[in-house]
Design a protein around this motif. Structure first.
Motif, PDB file in Angstrom:
ATOM      1  N   LYS A   7       0.847  -1.187   0.000  1.00 24.44           N
ATOM      2  CA  LYS A   7       0.000   0.000   0.000  1.00 24.44           C
ATOM      3  C   LYS A   7       0.887   1.242   0.000  1.00 24.44           C
ATOM      4  O   LYS A   7       2.020   1.221   0.488  1.00 24.44           O
ATOM      5  N   LYS A   8       0.352   2.323  -0.548  1.00 24.67           N
ATOM      6  CA  LYS A   8       1.115   3.566  -0.648  1.00 24.67           C
ATOM      7  C   LYS A   8       1.611   4.014   0.727  1.00 24.67           C
ATOM      8  O   LYS A   8       2.768   4.418   0.878  1.00 24.67           O
ATOM      9  N   LYS A   9       0.764   3.919   1.731  1.00 24.25           N
ATOM     10  CA  LYS A   9       1.136   4.322   3.089  1.00 24.25           C
ATOM     11  C   LYS A   9       2.332   3.508   3.594  1.00 24.25           C
ATOM     12  O   LYS A   9       3.253   4.048   4.203  1.00 24.25           O
ATOM     13  N   GLU A  10       2.321   2.208   3.311  1.00 26.67           N
ATOM     14  CA  GLU A  10       3.428   1.341   3.725  1.00 26.67           C
ATOM     15  C   GLU A  10       4.716   1.717   2.998  1.00 26.67           C
ATOM     16  O   GLU A  10       5.797   1.716   3.595  1.00 26.67           O
ATOM     17  N   LEU A  11       4.591   2.034   1.720  1.00 24.44           N
ATOM     18  CA  LEU A  11       5.762   2.423   0.939  1.00 24.44           C
ATOM     19  C   LEU A  11       6.349   3.731   1.470  1.00 24.44           C
ATOM     20  O   LEU A  11       7.569   3.865   1.593  1.00 24.44           O
ATOM     21  N   ILE A  12       5.494   4.672   1.815  1.00 25.92           N
ATOM     22  CA  ILE A  12       5.955   5.942   2.391  1.00 25.92           C
ATOM     23  C   ILE A  12       6.724   5.680   3.684  1.00 25.92           C
ATOM     24  O   ILE A  12       7.796   6.253   3.912  1.00 25.92           O
ATOM     25  N   GLU A  13       6.203   4.798   4.518  1.00 23.92           N
ATOM     26  CA  GLU A  13       6.882   4.465   5.778  1.00 23.92           C
ATOM     27  C   GLU A  13       8.239   3.817   5.522  1.00 23.92           C
ATOM     28  O   GLU A  13       9.220   4.130   6.199  1.00 23.92           O
ATOM     29  N   LYS A  14       8.309   2.929   4.531  1.00 19.98           N
ATOM     30  CA  LYS A  14       9.577   2.269   4.202  1.00 19.98           C
ATOM     31  C   LYS A  14      10.596   3.273   3.661  1.00 19.98           C
ATOM     32  O   LYS A  14      11.781   3.210   3.998  1.00 19.98           O
ATOM     33  N   ILE A  15      10.133   4.187   2.821  1.00 19.29           N
ATOM     34  CA  ILE A  15      11.024   5.217   2.276  1.00 19.29           C
ATOM     35  C   ILE A  15      11.537   6.111   3.403  1.00 19.29           C
ATOM     36  O   ILE A  15      12.732   6.422   3.467  1.00 19.29           O
ATOM     37  N   ALA A  16      10.642   6.512   4.298  1.00 21.12           N
ATOM     38  CA  ALA A  16      11.030   7.373   5.422  1.00 21.12           C
ATOM     39  C   ALA A  16      12.081   6.686   6.292  1.00 21.12           C
ATOM     40  O   ALA A  16      13.082   7.301   6.675  1.00 21.12           O
ATOM     41  N   LYS A  17      11.862   5.420   6.570  1.00 20.96           N
ATOM     42  CA  LYS A  17      12.803   4.684   7.417  1.00 20.96           C
ATOM     43  C   LYS A  17      14.156   4.518   6.724  1.00 20.96           C
ATOM     44  O   LYS A  17      15.207   4.753   7.323  1.00 20.96           O
ATOM     45  N   ALA A  18      14.132   4.132   5.452  1.00 22.16           N
ATOM     46  CA  ALA A  18      15.375   3.890   4.722  1.00 22.16           C
ATOM     47  C   ALA A  18      16.178   5.169   4.501  1.00 22.16           C
ATOM     48  O   ALA A  18      17.408   5.144   4.487  1.00 22.16           O
ATOM     49  N   SER A  19      15.474   6.286   4.322  1.00 28.61           N
ATOM     50  CA  SER A  19      16.164   7.546   4.034  1.00 28.61           C
ATOM     51  C   SER A  19      16.357   8.416   5.274  1.00 28.61           C
ATOM     52  O   SER A  19      16.993   9.460   5.193  1.00 28.61           O
ATOM     53  N   LYS A  20      15.775   7.971   6.386  1.00 30.45           N
ATOM     54  CA  LYS A  20      15.820   8.737   7.639  1.00 30.45           C
ATOM     55  C   LYS A  20      15.221  10.133   7.453  1.00 30.45           C
ATOM     56  O   LYS A  20      15.669  11.105   8.048  1.00 30.45           O
ATOM     57  N   ALA A  21      14.207  10.207   6.594  1.00 32.42           N
ATOM     58  CA  ALA A  21      13.498  11.461   6.339  1.00 32.42           C
ATOM     59  C   ALA A  21      12.125  11.393   7.003  1.00 32.42           C
ATOM     60  O   ALA A  21      11.624  10.307   7.308  1.00 32.42           O
ATOM     61  N   ALA A  22      11.526  12.537   7.204  1.00 31.75           N
ATOM     62  CA  ALA A  22      10.178  12.586   7.766  1.00 31.75           C
ATOM     63  C   ALA A  22       9.194  11.937   6.793  1.00 31.75           C
ATOM     64  O   ALA A  22       9.401  11.965   5.573  1.00 31.75           O
TER      65      ALA A  22
END
Length: 66
Positions: A7-22
């Motif tokens: 899901k888009k929300k899950e992908l956003i969370e994964k991107i945030a975690k991997a990039s250490k971005a908000a």
């Protein structure tokens, strides 16, 4: 090799975690990327990310499955 749905929300969370971005920054970047891909495909162009893969739009097959 199967396909995994995310899901888009899950992908956003994964991107945030991997990039250490908000999450808000990750969401903005993902939305911009998806908009660019969508606009490019609508024009009939192809996007190729070297070392990853390609996005292209194809006409549906005229075959009918019964």
């Amino acid at each position: 090799m199967g396909m995994i749905s995310v899901k888009k929300k899950e992908l956003i969370e994964k991107i945030a975690k991997a990039s250490k971005a908000a999450k808000s920054v990750s969401e903005s970047v993902l939305n911009a990327f998806l908009k660019i891909v969508s606009q490019t495909l609508k024009k009939g162009d192809k996007i190729q990310l070297i070392g990853f893969g390609a996005f292209e739009s194809k006409e549906p097959s005229s075959k009918c499955w019964t």
